[in-house]
Write a protein that holds these residues in place. Structure first.
Motif, mmCIF file in Angstrom:
data_model
loop_
_atom_site.group_PDB
_atom_site.id
_atom_site.type_symbol
_atom_site.label_atom_id
_atom_site.label_comp_id
_atom_site.label_asym_id
_atom_site.label_seq_id
_atom_site.Cartn_x
_atom_site.Cartn_y
_atom_site.Cartn_z
ATOM 1 N N UNK A 1 -86.723 32.185 34.301
ATOM 2 C CA UNK A 1 -87.556 33.267 34.833
ATOM 3 C C UNK A 1 -87.629 33.200 36.357
ATOM 4 N N UNK A 2 -87.823 32.006 36.897
ATOM 5 C CA UNK A 2 -87.928 31.838 38.356
ATOM 6 C C UNK A 2 -86.610 32.179 39.037
ATOM 7 N N UNK A 3 -85.506 31.696 38.475
ATOM 8 C CA UNK A 3 -84.206 31.939 39.104
ATOM 9 C C UNK A 3 -83.832 33.420 39.092
ATOM 10 N N UNK A 4 -84.223 34.143 38.014
ATOM 11 C CA UNK A 4 -83.929 35.570 37.957
ATOM 12 C C UNK A 4 -84.848 36.354 38.884
ATOM 13 N N UNK A 5 -86.140 36.081 38.825
ATOM 14 C CA UNK A 5 -87.114 36.836 39.608
ATOM 15 C C UNK A 5 -87.007 36.600 41.109
ATOM 16 N N UNK A 6 -86.426 35.470 41.497
ATOM 17 C CA UNK A 6 -86.200 35.208 42.927
ATOM 18 C C UNK A 6 -84.812 35.692 43.362
ATOM 19 N N UNK A 7 -84.116 36.365 42.423
ATOM 20 C CA UNK A 7 -82.782 36.938 42.689
ATOM 21 C C UNK A 7 -81.766 35.869 43.095
ATOM 22 N N UNK A 8 -81.980 34.646 42.593
ATOM 23 C CA UNK A 8 -81.032 33.567 42.873
ATOM 24 C C UNK A 8 -79.777 33.703 42.023
ATOM 25 N N UNK A 9 -79.920 34.335 40.853
ATOM 26 C CA UNK A 9 -78.790 34.583 39.971
ATOM 27 C C UNK A 9 -78.885 36.002 39.428
#
Length: 356
Positions: free
Chosen positions: A144-152
């Motif tokens: 969730x964090x990686x998607x919501x921070x647009x990291x991936x």
């Protein structure tokens, strides 16, 4: 009278639910009958599991109760995944986790605490369960964090979800090996050999063969009723203006957890709080570490992969539940007030979800 009343109601509501489904009755009537039928079938499943547990031992029995008790949630979720209702699937998974940690565990501790001043269970098992719950939070939190921070990207999130799901399944299988084989005595329940327990409490209602047969029969019945229930959810949600989040996280979860409710509370009242904790916490762990990953792979094979990105509200609810449950069980002792605290948190979350 009691010997024939429960089987009669079980069969009656199962037949009525089937008739309502295949005859195309009003969806609301279908939902009500299916929901009542699930509760009776889950109770049948819980009793069958308890009888099997008598022959298998408390720890394995608790695991079997959690596993077959989760059959309703898993089967309901598979049908939802097939329909592409991923938001409701995640909501129902969230509801199953917090329902077991707060409602089932809370009711068990409260009920047992009203009869016994302090109840104890293996503190090492409590610590391991707490650590596993934190691992589950990490596994749900990271994608969730990686998607919501647009990291991936979104497609990368699906790939990450499949990888994490695979790792969680391996971790859960390793936990079963650790707890059931290599460290079985280390995690044994402290009340397992208690002299306070009465002989008649150990007497099963059915023979070993009949218990296994009824366990299989109950699981099959759960599968049918779950499908009938899922077919009515969309109409029920729309007609009453309820959010998928509330219906999935609380309504479906409470109905699906009926088997754990009855067995865990009953065992706590017999001063077997260790088995109750094994059912409630073990069921939550099984949902987070096994059922959720299995649904991710199931969705992949259906051609539309469900990611492990839960909403902020769902992550908050799971995180809060894990935090309070871990703090209460970590010392290996419980009392009725600690059970009440778990129920208070559950009500707070329930009202909050209803307002969404």
């Amino acid at each position: 009278m009691k010997k024939w009343l429960s089987p009669f109601l079980l069969i009656a509501f199962f037949v009525l639910s089937a008739a309502a489904h295949f005859a195309g009755w009003d969806p609301i009537i279908q939902f009500i009958l299916a929901a009542i039928s699930v509760i009776f079938v889950a109770g049948f499943l819980g009793k069958a599991t308890e009888n099997v547990a008598h022959y298998a031992g408390q720890r394995l029995g608790g695991f079997l109760n959690a596993t077959f008790g989760n059959a309703a949630e898993l089967i309901i979720a598979i049908f939802l995944v097939k329909e592409g209702l991923f938001d409701m699937v995640k909501a129902s998974l969230t509801g199953s986790i917090i329902g077991n940690l707060l409602l089932v565990l809370g009711l068990s501790i409260f009920a047992g605490g009203t009869k016994f001043k302090v109840q104890s269970f293996n503190v090492s098992l409590a610590g391991m369960n707490g650590s596993l719950m934190i691992v589950a939070i990490i596994a749900l939190f990271v994608p969730a964090v990686f998607l919501n921070t647009h990291s991936i990207t979104t497609s990368d999130t699906q790939t990450l979800s499949l990888i994490v799901a695979g790792i969680l399944i391996v971790a859960y299988i390793a936990w079963l090996i650790f707890s059931m084989f290599t460290h079985k005595k280390y995690l044994a329940d402290v009340t397992e050999d208690s002299e306070e327990e009465l002989p008649h409490e150990h007497t099963p209602d059915w023979s070993k063969g009949k218990s296994i047969l009824y366990l299989v029969l109950a699981t099959v019945m759960v599968a049918f009723v779950s499908e009938w229930l899922v077919d009515t959810l969309e109409t029920f949600t729309t007609r009453f203006g309820l959010s998928e989040l509330f219906v999935g996280a609380f309504l479906v979860a409470i109905i699906g957890n009926a088997a754990e409710h009855s067995a865990a509370v009953m065992l706590a009242m017999k001063n077997k709080i260790g088995a109750s904790v094994e059912i409630a916490v073990g069921s939550s762990l099984q949902i987070a570490l096994f059922v959720t990953p299995v649904l991710v792979f199931a969705s992949y094979f259906y051609g539309n992969t469900m990611n492990l990105v839960f909403s902020t509200i769902e992550l908050l609810a799971i995180g809060v539940s894990v935090f309070i449950a871990k703090s209460i069980i970590q010392d290996g002792k419980t009392n009725w007030y600690e059970g009440l605290l778990l129920l208070v948190v559950y009500v707070i979350l329930g009202v909050s979800f209803f307002m969404v």
